[in-house]
Design a protein around this motif. Sequence first.
Motif, PDB file in Angstrom:
ATOM      1  N   ASP A 197      31.853  48.807  27.550  1.00  0.00           N
ATOM      2  CA  ASP A 197      31.700  50.170  28.057  1.00  0.00           C
ATOM      3  C   ASP A 197      33.016  50.687  28.621  1.00  0.00           C
ATOM      4  N   GLU A 198      33.718  49.833  29.356  1.00  0.00           N
ATOM      5  CA  GLU A 198      35.002  50.233  29.930  1.00  0.00           C
ATOM      6  C   GLU A 198      36.017  50.514  28.827  1.00  0.00           C
ATOM      7  N   LEU A 199      36.047  49.688  27.814  1.00  0.00           N
ATOM      8  CA  LEU A 199      36.965  49.911  26.692  1.00  0.00           C
ATOM      9  C   LEU A 199      36.643  51.225  25.989  1.00  0.00           C
ATOM     10  N   ALA A 200      35.373  51.509  25.798  1.00  0.00           N
ATOM     11  CA  ALA A 200      34.970  52.771  25.177  1.00  0.00           C
ATOM     12  C   ALA A 200      35.416  53.954  26.035  1.00  0.00           C
ATOM     13  N   ALA A 201      35.258  53.844  27.358  1.00  0.00           N
ATOM     14  CA  ALA A 201      35.680  54.925  28.263  1.00  0.00           C
ATOM     15  C   ALA A 201      37.188  55.121  28.214  1.00  0.00           C
ATOM     16  N   ILE A 202      37.937  54.028  28.159  1.00  0.00           N
ATOM     17  CA  ILE A 202      39.394  54.113  28.073  1.00  0.00           C
ATOM     18  C   ILE A 202      39.803  54.785  26.762  1.00  0.00           C
ATOM     19  N   SER A 203      39.151  54.393  25.675  1.00  0.00           N
ATOM     20  CA  SER A 203      39.467  54.973  24.365  1.00  0.00           C
ATOM     21  C   SER A 203      39.172  56.467  24.347  1.00  0.00           C
ATOM     22  N   GLU A 204      38.036  56.851  24.915  1.00  0.00           N
ATOM     23  CA  GLU A 204      37.664  58.265  24.966  1.00  0.00           C
ATOM     24  C   GLU A 204      38.656  59.056  25.809  1.00  0.00           C
ATOM     25  N   GLU A 205      39.029  58.511  26.954  1.00  0.00           N
ATOM     26  CA  GLU A 205      39.996  59.203  27.821  1.00  0.00           C
ATOM     27  C   GLU A 205      41.344  59.324  27.120  1.00  0.00           C
ATOM     28  N   SER A 206      41.737  58.285  26.419  1.00  0.00           N
ATOM     29  CA  SER A 206      42.996  58.310  25.681  1.00  0.00           C
ATOM     30  C   SER A 206      42.988  59.413  24.629  1.00  0.00           C
ATOM     31  N   ALA A 207      41.882  59.556  23.918  1.00  0.00           N
ATOM     32  CA  ALA A 207      41.772  60.609  22.905  1.00  0.00           C
ATOM     33  C   ALA A 207      41.858  61.993  23.536  1.00  0.00           C
ATOM     34  N   VAL A 208      41.189  62.183  24.670  1.00  0.00           N
ATOM     35  CA  VAL A 208      41.229  63.475  25.373  1.00  0.00           C
ATOM     36  C   VAL A 208      42.664  63.779  25.813  1.00  0.00           C
ATOM     37  N   LEU A 209      43.334  62.792  26.384  1.00  0.00           N
ATOM     38  CA  LEU A 209      44.705  63.000  26.852  1.00  0.00           C
ATOM     39  C   LEU A 209      45.644  63.293  25.688  1.00  0.00           C
ATOM     40  N   TRP A 210      45.431  62.660  24.538  1.00  0.00           N
ATOM     41  CA  TRP A 210      46.279  62.907  23.364  1.00  0.00           C
ATOM     42  C   TRP A 210      46.087  64.343  22.900  1.00  0.00           C
ATOM     43  N   ARG A 211      44.817  64.810  22.860  1.00  0.00           N
ATOM     44  CA  ARG A 211      44.565  66.196  22.446  1.00  0.00           C
ATOM     45  C   ARG A 211      45.201  67.172  23.429  1.00  0.00           C
ATOM     46  N   GLU A 212      45.123  66.885  24.730  1.00  0.00           N
ATOM     47  CA  GLU A 212      45.756  67.756  25.732  1.00  0.00           C
ATOM     48  C   GLU A 212      47.268  67.783  25.531  1.00  0.00           C
ATOM     49  N   GLN A 213      47.837  66.616  25.248  1.00  0.00           N
ATOM     50  CA  GLN A 213      49.288  66.534  25.021  1.00  0.00           C
ATOM     51  C   GLN A 213      49.685  67.382  23.817  1.00  0.00           C
TER      52      GLN A 213
END
Length: 118
Positions: free
Chosen positions: A63-79
């Motif tokens: 679950d933590e890995l999934a949350a990290i992956s999701e946050e990473s994707a959101v941050l990449w889109r924001e970037q």
Amino acid sequence: GGGGAGGGGRGGGRGGGGGCEIEVSMAGVRRALDDLVARRQDVPRASPEVHAAYVQLDNMEADELAAISEESAVLWREQQSILAELASAQHRAKLAQVSIAWLEAAGEAAEGDAAGDA
């Protein structure tokens, strides 16, 4: 079985460090569970309770890995959005510089014509 309730992710995105405590905590839980199994010979590692604890821990980590992956994707889109905004602003600045240069050149030409007419 499934992953359970999932938890709240990593602590709100920016500001950093939201997931570090969780990772350390999960590593600590895994160590404590390993130590308990090693010390308590009356609780075999293959017992259903121990197996269930390891499965639950694995699910928490997933679950933590999934949350990290999701946050990473959101941050990449924001970037990417910020980079696009920056490129647009740089383009507008260049157009403004060219417009100013044309206006200055036109003003100097008009001053020269006025001086020549006098």
